[in-house]
Design a protein around this motif. Structure first.
Motif, short mmCIF file in Angstrom:
data_model
loop_
_atom_site.label_atom_id
_atom_site.label_comp_id
_atom_site.label_asym_id
_atom_site.label_seq_id
_atom_site.Cartn_x
_atom_site.Cartn_y
_atom_site.Cartn_z
N GLN A 36 0.83 -1.22 0.00
CA GLN A 36 0.00 0.00 0.00
C GLN A 36 0.86 1.26 0.00
O GLN A 36 0.56 2.22 -0.72
CB GLN A 36 -0.91 0.02 1.24
CG GLN A 36 -1.98 -1.06 1.18
CD GLN A 36 -3.29 -0.59 1.80
OE1 GLN A 36 -3.36 0.46 2.41
NE2 GLN A 36 -4.32 -1.38 1.63
N ALA A 42 2.18 1.74 -3.42
CA ALA A 42 1.16 2.20 -4.36
C ALA A 42 0.85 3.68 -4.17
O ALA A 42 0.47 4.37 -5.11
CB ALA A 42 -0.12 1.37 -4.21
N LEU A 53 -10.88 3.27 -7.57
CA LEU A 53 -9.91 2.25 -7.18
C LEU A 53 -8.49 2.83 -7.11
O LEU A 53 -7.61 2.25 -6.49
CB LEU A 53 -9.96 1.07 -8.15
CG LEU A 53 -11.05 0.04 -7.80
CD1 LEU A 53 -11.15 -1.02 -8.88
CD2 LEU A 53 -10.75 -0.62 -6.46
N TYR A 66 -7.44 3.10 -3.65
CA TYR A 66 -7.41 1.85 -2.86
C TYR A 66 -6.30 1.88 -1.81
O TYR A 66 -6.49 1.50 -0.66
CB TYR A 66 -7.21 0.66 -3.80
CG TYR A 66 -7.21 -0.67 -3.10
CD1 TYR A 66 -8.41 -1.28 -2.76
CD2 TYR A 66 -6.03 -1.31 -2.76
CE1 TYR A 66 -8.43 -2.50 -2.11
CE2 TYR A 66 -6.04 -2.52 -2.10
CZ TYR A 66 -7.24 -3.11 -1.78
OH TYR A 66 -7.26 -4.31 -1.12
N ALA A 67 -5.12 2.36 -2.22
CA ALA A 67 -3.98 2.35 -1.30
C ALA A 67 -4.19 3.30 -0.13
O ALA A 67 -3.47 3.24 0.86
CB ALA A 67 -2.70 2.72 -2.06
N GLY A 80 -6.86 3.28 1.54
CA GLY A 80 -7.83 2.61 2.42
C GLY A 80 -9.28 2.78 2.00
O GLY A 80 -10.19 2.51 2.78
N CYS A 81 -9.50 3.21 0.76
CA CYS A 81 -10.89 3.45 0.34
C CYS A 81 -11.41 2.32 -0.52
O CYS A 81 -10.66 1.53 -1.06
CB CYS A 81 -10.97 4.70 -0.51
SG CYS A 81 -10.33 6.09 0.34
N PRO A 134 -14.80 1.82 -3.52
CA PRO A 134 -15.85 2.57 -4.20
C PRO A 134 -17.08 2.65 -3.30
O PRO A 134 -17.47 1.66 -2.69
CB PRO A 134 -16.13 1.72 -5.44
CG PRO A 134 -14.87 0.99 -5.68
CD PRO A 134 -14.28 0.73 -4.33
N ARG A 170 -17.16 4.19 -0.58
CA ARG A 170 -16.70 4.55 0.77
C ARG A 170 -15.48 5.45 0.63
O ARG A 170 -14.36 5.07 0.89
CB ARG A 170 -16.32 3.30 1.57
CG ARG A 170 -17.49 2.56 2.18
CD ARG A 170 -17.02 1.63 3.26
NE ARG A 170 -16.11 0.62 2.73
CZ ARG A 170 -14.95 0.31 3.31
NH1 ARG A 170 -14.55 0.90 4.39
NH2 ARG A 170 -14.20 -0.63 2.77
N ARG A 179 -12.62 -5.90 0.32
CA ARG A 179 -12.14 -4.74 -0.42
C ARG A 179 -11.20 -5.17 -1.55
O ARG A 179 -11.21 -4.59 -2.64
CB ARG A 179 -11.40 -3.81 0.55
CG ARG A 179 -11.54 -2.35 0.23
CD ARG A 179 -11.09 -1.52 1.42
NE ARG A 179 -9.67 -1.70 1.70
CZ ARG A 179 -8.71 -0.98 1.14
NH1 ARG A 179 -9.01 -0.04 0.27
NH2 ARG A 179 -7.44 -1.19 1.43
N LEU A 223 -9.65 -4.91 -11.67
CA LEU A 223 -8.68 -4.38 -12.62
C LEU A 223 -7.73 -5.44 -13.16
O LEU A 223 -6.85 -5.13 -13.95
CB LEU A 223 -7.84 -3.28 -11.96
CG LEU A 223 -8.57 -2.07 -11.40
CD1 LEU A 223 -7.59 -1.15 -10.69
CD2 LEU A 223 -9.27 -1.30 -12.51
N GLY A 261 -0.65 -3.32 -8.45
CA GLY A 261 -0.14 -1.97 -8.60
C GLY A 261 -0.84 -0.95 -7.71
O GLY A 261 -0.23 0.02 -7.29
N ILE A 262 -2.13 -1.16 -7.42
CA ILE A 262 -2.82 -0.20 -6.54
C ILE A 262 -2.66 -0.58 -5.08
O ILE A 262 -3.25 0.04 -4.20
CB ILE A 262 -4.31 -0.02 -6.89
CG1 ILE A 262 -5.08 -1.32 -6.76
CG2 ILE A 262 -4.49 0.59 -8.26
CD1 ILE A 262 -6.58 -1.15 -6.89
N GLY A 263 -1.86 -1.62 -4.80
CA GLY A 263 -1.51 -1.89 -3.40
C GLY A 263 -2.16 -3.14 -2.82
O GLY A 263 -2.15 -3.32 -1.61
N ASP A 313 -20.06 -4.41 -8.04
CA ASP A 313 -18.91 -4.37 -7.14
C ASP A 313 -18.89 -5.66 -6.31
O ASP A 313 -19.79 -5.90 -5.52
CB ASP A 313 -19.02 -3.14 -6.24
CG ASP A 313 -17.87 -3.05 -5.25
OD1 ASP A 313 -17.02 -3.96 -5.23
OD2 ASP A 313 -17.83 -2.06 -4.50
N ARG A 373 -19.36 -5.15 -2.50
CA ARG A 373 -20.70 -4.80 -2.03
C ARG A 373 -21.74 -5.87 -2.34
O ARG A 373 -22.86 -5.80 -1.88
CB ARG A 373 -21.13 -3.45 -2.64
CG ARG A 373 -20.57 -2.27 -1.87
CD ARG A 373 -20.94 -0.95 -2.50
NE ARG A 373 -20.16 -0.70 -3.71
CZ ARG A 373 -20.25 0.42 -4.42
NH1 ARG A 373 -21.07 1.37 -4.06
NH2 ARG A 373 -19.50 0.58 -5.49
#
Lengths: 260, 333
Positions: A79, A82, A106, A109-110, A112-113, A115, A117, B210, B217, B224-226, B272, B275
């Motif tokens: 995270q 990223a 997205l 995302y790193a 802590g979120c 979609p 939220r 999550r 993706l 890549g996004i962690g 999603d 969700r």
């Protein structure tokens, strides 16, 4: 952008990536600073994607040193990595027909979120990215209704929404029409002008020369040249790297013949 | 859009109504007042027995099994990025059945009643691990589903072999129970032995929800996004294995409900996977409670298996979803 006031510097030294018995990347050294757009050029199989993945920590066999602000990049968890370096891979599948806004979200995302939220700051970043990529009008549309050019913008917006000081983009303009190629590169250029640093893999040498501050040339796993287009884009380099005969006039590159 | 916050409360309410309905309906219908009195223990002994020993555990078992299968289905679909993934189709349920029957018919049951759900969970975990490992090598859905078919067939064959050699007596109907699934004659003790596994599995899946969105993706961009890919795969494998194992220990292998429920839920939550997790679990629970009421009300000489009804509805839905996908991928060229 909170991190951009600070100057970021990524330093890669002697990066090697092994696969089976061969070296995909051999002793690659480069650096990337904020406010700089570098383009990585080289023929298919030169090791461009491997180099990006090695720097990102996604290639398990990578050796060598990757440092961000003097700190080993590998010390960061996924995270934290990223948040500092956003990555637009070459293959960009979307598994579900999600709304554009959710895909762009997205990018947070790193932080802590998820979609649906998003905190106030995240929402601001997502909206800014949507606006920058001219996507606000189609934010609620499902991604399976978009054209290739629109999708490319969605992926860019996703990468921008992270607000990471550095961006890696692997062939972001592949299979786009000339206008969209230009448009995507302009988006990345604008992103860089806000203070980010970007390393972009391209196959379009003219486009690269038009937008890049620096060209990094790769062949057979090695970086053979690194410098501004005016210095490194030459007819002999085109012959060496791509094995083509080319006429070069400023940023304009015309390939006349493949070399034997 | 604006109805989305109501989805979970609506499903909860519908589930409560269905569970209460399951207490009213049966071979001898009871009025609501009699059921309420029986629930409170203030009715005659027969009513209390019917409600507390027969109808309530049976309805709760159907609901718990639905929760487990719906949640596992939604999570596996998110992990494998495929709407056709589900414990039944992927052979996870059949492998769990194999584990459970092995424990039952080879006397482990007498050592400890816990060994039945433990063996079912072990079978399910083995299958989910195999599927997750295969999914890392191939992105082909067809390959994964064929592996699932292979696993199911193998588990079915191994089960019949085990039963033929079993030292303990069994009947053909026992085997059919395990292969098709039923919640008939389940009591609270059965639920107590399965519930911890289902609860643990669903909790793990919820904790990893999550990451399922990130996987939209693709693996590379998700990393890549962690997203920690290894951890995410482990969470889903463990969660789906525990929940499905628990469900199978309770009711045998009930198929397809894990496909149908997420498929209905997905468009309501903007596709999603995170969700869709809770609504899919609740909807699958609701569907199984309703289907079990149907099973009990159908005037057949021998009661239909719940799994038969689930497959009668679910299998055509599976085929339909598969055909829809084909059109989409053909359009995308």
């Amino acid at each position: 952008m909170t991190d951009s006031e600070q100057k970021f510097e990524l330093t890669v030294e002697k990066l090697c990536i092994r696969a089976g018995g061969s070296l995909l990347v051999e002793n690659a050294s480069l650096d990337l600073r904020s406010g700089e757009l570098a383009v990585l050029l080289g023929p298919n199989g030169a090791g461009k994607t491997s180099l990006l993945r090695g720097i990102l920590g996604l290639a398990p066999t990578a050796t060598g040193s990757v440092r961000l602000q003097g700190r080993a990049f590998g010390e960061f968890n996924p995270q934290q990595r990223a948040r500092r370096l956003s990555y637009l891979p070459q293959r960009r599948p979307l598994a579900w027909p999600s709304p554009v806004r959710d895909v762009v979200s997205l990018g947070r995302y790193a932080w802590g979120c998820a979609p649906g939220r998003l905190g106030a700051e995240d929402l601001g970043a997502v909206n800014a990215a949507l606006a920058a990529c001219d996507l606000l009008a189609m934010a609620e549309r499902s991604t399976d209704t978009l054209s290739g050019g629109e999708l490319a913008r969605v992926h860019c917006a996703r990468a921008f929404a992270t607000e990471a000081p550095l961006l890696f983009a692997d062939e972001p303009v592949a299979s786009l029409d000339p206008r969209h190629r230009f448009r995507i590169m302009q988006l990345i250029r604008d992103h860089v002008s806000t203070g980010a640093g970007a390393l972009v893999v391209l196959h379009d040498v003219s486009l690269a020369a038009r937008f890049a501050d620096r060209l990094i040339w790769m062949k057979e796993g090695r970086i053979t040249a690194d410098g501004p287009p005016t210095q490194t884009l030459t007819e002999s380099r085109m012959a060496e790297i791509y094995q083509v005969q080319a006429d070069i006039n400023g940023n304009h590159v015309e390939i006349t013949n493949p070399l034997p | 859009m604006s109805l989305r916050p109501l989805l979970i409360p609506a499903l909860l309410l519908a589930s409560l109504i269905a569970l209460f309905g399951a207490l009213l309906l049966g071979s001898t219908p009871m009025e609501a007042s009699r059921v309420l009195a029986a629930l409170a223990g203030m009715a005659d002994a027969t009513d209390v027995t019917v409600v507390w020993q027969v109808r309530l555990p049976r309805a709760l078992a159907a609901f718990a099994v639905g929760l487990a299968l719906g949640g596992s289905g939604a999570a596996l679909q998110g992990l494998l990025r495929n709407p056709l993934a589900e414990p039944g189709v992927l052979g996870v349920s059949a492998s769990a059945s194999l584990g459970a029957t092995f424990a039952l018919y080879y006397g482990f049951f007498s050592v400890s009643a816990w060994l039945v759900p433990v063996a079912a969970v072990a079978g399910a975990l083995l299958a989910t691990m195999l599927i997750a490992a295969a999914a890392m090598r191939t992105s082909s859905v067809v390959t994964l589903i064929l592996i699932g078919v292979g696993l199911s067939s193998f588990a079915g064959a191994a089960m019949s072999l085990l039963m033929n050699l079993a030292p303990n007596p069994f009947s053909l109907s026992d085997m059919i129970n395990w292969m098709l699934g039923s919640v008939a004659n389940r009591g609270f003790p059965d639920i107590v032995f399965a519930a911890p596994f289902i609860a643990a599995g669903l909790t793990i899946l919820y904790a990893g929800r999550r990451g399922l969105t990130a996987l939209t993706l693709g693996d590379e961009a998700a990393a890549g996004i962690g997203l920690d890919l290894r951890r995410q795969r482990l969470l889903v494998v463990a969660g789906a294995g525990l929940a499905t194992g628990g469900a199978v220990a309770l009711a045998g292998a009930i198929g397809f409900v894990g496909i149908v429920a997420p498929h209905i839920v997905r468009p309501l939550v903007d596709h999603d996977p995170a969700r869709s997790l809770i609504p899919s679990a609740l909807l699958a629970g609701l569907i199984l409670v309703l289907a079990d009421i149907g099973v009990r009300l159908l005037p057949t000489e021998f009661e239909l298996k719940l799994g038969v009804v689930a497959a009668l509805i679910g299998a055509p839905a599976f085929v339909w979803i598969a055909m829809q996908r084909r059109t989409i991928s053909a359009e995308q060229g």
